[in-house]
Scaffold this motif. Structure first.
Motif, PDB file in Angstrom:
ATOM      1  N   ARG A  57       0.841  -1.205   0.000  1.00  0.00           N
ATOM      2  CA  ARG A  57       0.000   0.000   0.000  1.00  0.00           C
ATOM      3  C   ARG A  57       0.879   1.260   0.000  1.00  0.00           C
ATOM      4  N   ALA A  58       1.914   1.253   0.825  1.00  0.00           N
ATOM      5  CA  ALA A  58       2.825   2.399   0.890  1.00  0.00           C
ATOM      6  C   ALA A  58       3.560   2.579  -0.437  1.00  0.00           C
ATOM      7  N   MET A  59       3.942   1.477  -1.056  1.00  0.00           N
ATOM      8  CA  MET A  59       4.658   1.551  -2.328  1.00  0.00           C
ATOM      9  C   MET A  59       3.754   2.079  -3.445  1.00  0.00           C
ATOM     10  N   ARG A  60       2.467   1.780  -3.368  1.00  0.00           N
ATOM     11  CA  ARG A  60       1.531   2.329  -4.360  1.00  0.00           C
ATOM     12  C   ARG A  60       1.374   3.833  -4.174  1.00  0.00           C
ATOM     13  N   ARG A  61       1.408   4.287  -2.914  1.00  0.00           N
ATOM     14  CA  ARG A  61       1.267   5.726  -2.636  1.00  0.00           C
ATOM     15  C   ARG A  61       2.495   6.512  -3.074  1.00  0.00           C
ATOM     16  N   GLU A  62       3.668   5.889  -2.991  1.00  0.00           N
ATOM     17  CA  GLU A  62       4.910   6.600  -3.303  1.00  0.00           C
ATOM     18  C   GLU A  62       5.780   5.792  -4.269  1.00  0.00           C
ATOM     19  N   PRO A  63       5.347   5.686  -5.517  1.00  0.00           N
ATOM     20  CA  PRO A  63       6.135   4.917  -6.478  1.00  0.00           C
ATOM     21  C   PRO A  63       7.400   5.670  -6.887  1.00  0.00           C
ATOM     22  N   THR A  64       8.366   4.922  -7.394  1.00  0.00           N
ATOM     23  CA  THR A  64       9.529   5.575  -7.985  1.00  0.00           C
ATOM     24  C   THR A  64       9.084   6.232  -9.279  1.00  0.00           C
ATOM     25  N   ARG A  65       9.909   7.100  -9.807  1.00  0.00           N
ATOM     26  CA  ARG A  65       9.568   7.768 -11.070  1.00  0.00           C
ATOM     27  C   ARG A  65       9.356   6.739 -12.177  1.00  0.00           C
ATOM     28  N   ALA A  66      10.256   5.761 -12.257  1.00  0.00           N
ATOM     29  CA  ALA A  66      10.148   4.739 -13.302  1.00  0.00           C
ATOM     30  C   ALA A  66       8.883   3.900 -13.134  1.00  0.00           C
ATOM     31  N   GLU A  67       8.562   3.523 -11.907  1.00  0.00           N
ATOM     32  CA  GLU A  67       7.340   2.747 -11.663  1.00  0.00           C
ATOM     33  C   GLU A  67       6.100   3.544 -12.059  1.00  0.00           C
ATOM     34  N   ASP A  68       6.096   4.824 -11.740  1.00  0.00           N
ATOM     35  CA  ASP A  68       4.951   5.658 -12.090  1.00  0.00           C
ATOM     36  C   ASP A  68       4.810   5.786 -13.607  1.00  0.00           C
ATOM     37  N   MET A  69       5.916   5.969 -14.303  1.00  0.00           N
ATOM     38  CA  MET A  69       5.877   6.075 -15.758  1.00  0.00           C
ATOM     39  C   MET A  69       5.320   4.790 -16.373  1.00  0.00           C
ATOM     40  N   LEU A  70       5.807   3.652 -15.899  1.00  0.00           N
ATOM     41  CA  LEU A  70       5.341   2.387 -16.464  1.00  0.00           C
ATOM     42  C   LEU A  70       3.883   2.136 -16.099  1.00  0.00           C
ATOM     43  N   TRP A  71       3.490   2.507 -14.888  1.00  0.00           N
ATOM     44  CA  TRP A  71       2.091   2.313 -14.499  1.00  0.00           C
ATOM     45  C   TRP A  71       1.152   3.111 -15.414  1.00  0.00           C
ATOM     46  N   GLN A  72       1.562   4.314 -15.792  1.00  0.00           N
ATOM     47  CA  GLN A  72       0.726   5.120 -16.685  1.00  0.00           C
ATOM     48  C   GLN A  72       0.524   4.418 -18.030  1.00  0.00           C
ATOM     49  N   ALA A  73       1.501   3.623 -18.450  1.00  0.00           N
ATOM     50  CA  ALA A  73       1.389   2.884 -19.713  1.00  0.00           C
ATOM     51  C   ALA A  73       0.587   1.592 -19.558  1.00  0.00           C
ATOM     52  N   LEU A  74       0.607   0.996 -18.371  1.00  0.00           N
ATOM     53  CA  LEU A  74      -0.029  -0.313 -18.159  1.00  0.00           C
ATOM     54  C   LEU A  74      -1.464  -0.224 -17.654  1.00  0.00           C
ATOM     55  N   ARG A  75      -1.790   0.823 -16.945  1.00  0.00           N
ATOM     56  CA  ARG A  75      -3.092   0.890 -16.255  1.00  0.00           C
ATOM     57  C   ARG A  75      -4.260   0.930 -17.238  1.00  0.00           C
ATOM     58  N   ASP A  76      -5.416   0.575 -16.736  1.00  0.00           N
ATOM     59  CA  ASP A  76      -6.663   0.627 -17.521  1.00  0.00           C
ATOM     60  C   ASP A  76      -6.595  -0.175 -18.825  1.00  0.00           C
ATOM     61  N   ARG A  77      -5.856  -1.282 -18.785  1.00  0.00           N
ATOM     62  CA  ARG A  77      -5.761  -2.183 -19.953  1.00  0.00           C
ATOM     63  C   ARG A  77      -5.228  -1.484 -21.199  1.00  0.00           C
ATOM     64  N   ARG A  78      -4.323  -0.538 -21.000  1.00  0.00           N
ATOM     65  CA  ARG A  78      -3.806   0.255 -22.124  1.00  0.00           C
ATOM     66  C   ARG A  78      -2.850  -0.515 -23.025  1.00  0.00           C
ATOM     67  N   LEU A  79      -2.266  -1.583 -22.526  1.00  0.00           N
ATOM     68  CA  LEU A  79      -1.296  -2.348 -23.301  1.00  0.00           C
ATOM     69  C   LEU A  79      -1.897  -3.693 -23.680  1.00  0.00           C
ATOM     70  N   GLU A  80      -2.250  -3.827 -24.942  1.00  0.00           N
ATOM     71  CA  GLU A  80      -2.801  -5.097 -25.450  1.00  0.00           C
ATOM     72  C   GLU A  80      -4.037  -5.558 -24.692  1.00  0.00           C
ATOM     73  N   GLY A  81      -4.713  -4.661 -24.009  1.00  0.00           N
ATOM     74  CA  GLY A  81      -5.909  -5.026 -23.268  1.00  0.00           C
ATOM     75  C   GLY A  81      -5.637  -5.853 -22.020  1.00  0.00           C
ATOM     76  N   ALA A  82      -4.371  -5.977 -21.645  1.00  0.00           N
ATOM     77  CA  ALA A  82      -3.992  -6.793 -20.479  1.00  0.00           C
ATOM     78  C   ALA A  82      -4.264  -6.032 -19.184  1.00  0.00           C
ATOM     79  N   LYS A  83      -4.841  -6.714 -18.224  1.00  0.00           N
ATOM     80  CA  LYS A  83      -5.140  -6.099 -16.929  1.00  0.00           C
ATOM     81  C   LYS A  83      -3.954  -6.306 -15.988  1.00  0.00           C
ATOM     82  N   PHE A  84      -3.241  -5.237 -15.741  1.00  0.00           N
ATOM     83  CA  PHE A  84      -2.116  -5.261 -14.803  1.00  0.00           C
ATOM     84  C   PHE A  84      -2.542  -4.682 -13.465  1.00  0.00           C
ATOM     85  N   ARG A  85      -1.962  -5.218 -12.425  1.00  0.00           N
ATOM     86  CA  ARG A  85      -2.094  -4.653 -11.081  1.00  0.00           C
ATOM     87  C   ARG A  85      -0.691  -4.263 -10.644  1.00  0.00           C
TER      88      ARG A  85
END
Length: 118
Positions: free
Chosen positions: A14-42
């Protein structure tokens, strides 16, 4: 596979989700909401005694974004082997790779997603 992680890992995730690294945040923006090939990432998912940076359970794909402290880390190798033995594929990227070339990282993930079950 046991999905009830130790309570401390839930808090850490939970804490890591609140304070991601810059790289994690950048990748999450690309992966979230099934943006990549419709795959559901958590993200920051506690599983067994580990916390996974990103996971797509449907495709059994784990994506890790690592800093220098993970260079040739034997515990990371054991962890990857553990998850591979449970049918997961594991991709690892360096923070710098994500920050400097997010498109190449996403293309590599897409390639892995297209190779589902192979």
């Amino acid at each position: 596979m046991h999905r009830d992680p130790p309570p401390i890992n839930r808090l850490r995730a939970r804490a890591m989700r609140r304070e991601p690294t810059r790289a994690e945040d950048m990748l999450w923006q690309a992966l979230r909401d099934r943006r990549l090939e419709g795959a559901k990432f958590r993200r920051q998912v506690p599983l067994e005694s580990y916390i996974l940076d990103f996971v797509c359970f449907d495709d059994r794909l784990i994506v890790e974004v690592d800093g220098w402290q993970h260079a040739e880390n034997p515990s990371d190798q054991r962890r990857d082997a553990f998850f591979r033995s449970h049918g997961f594929r594991v991709l690892r990227f360096w923070n710098e790779e994500v920050e400097e070339n997010i498109n190449a990282v996403c293309l590599r993930i897409i390639s892995e997603l297209k190779n589902r079950g192979e």
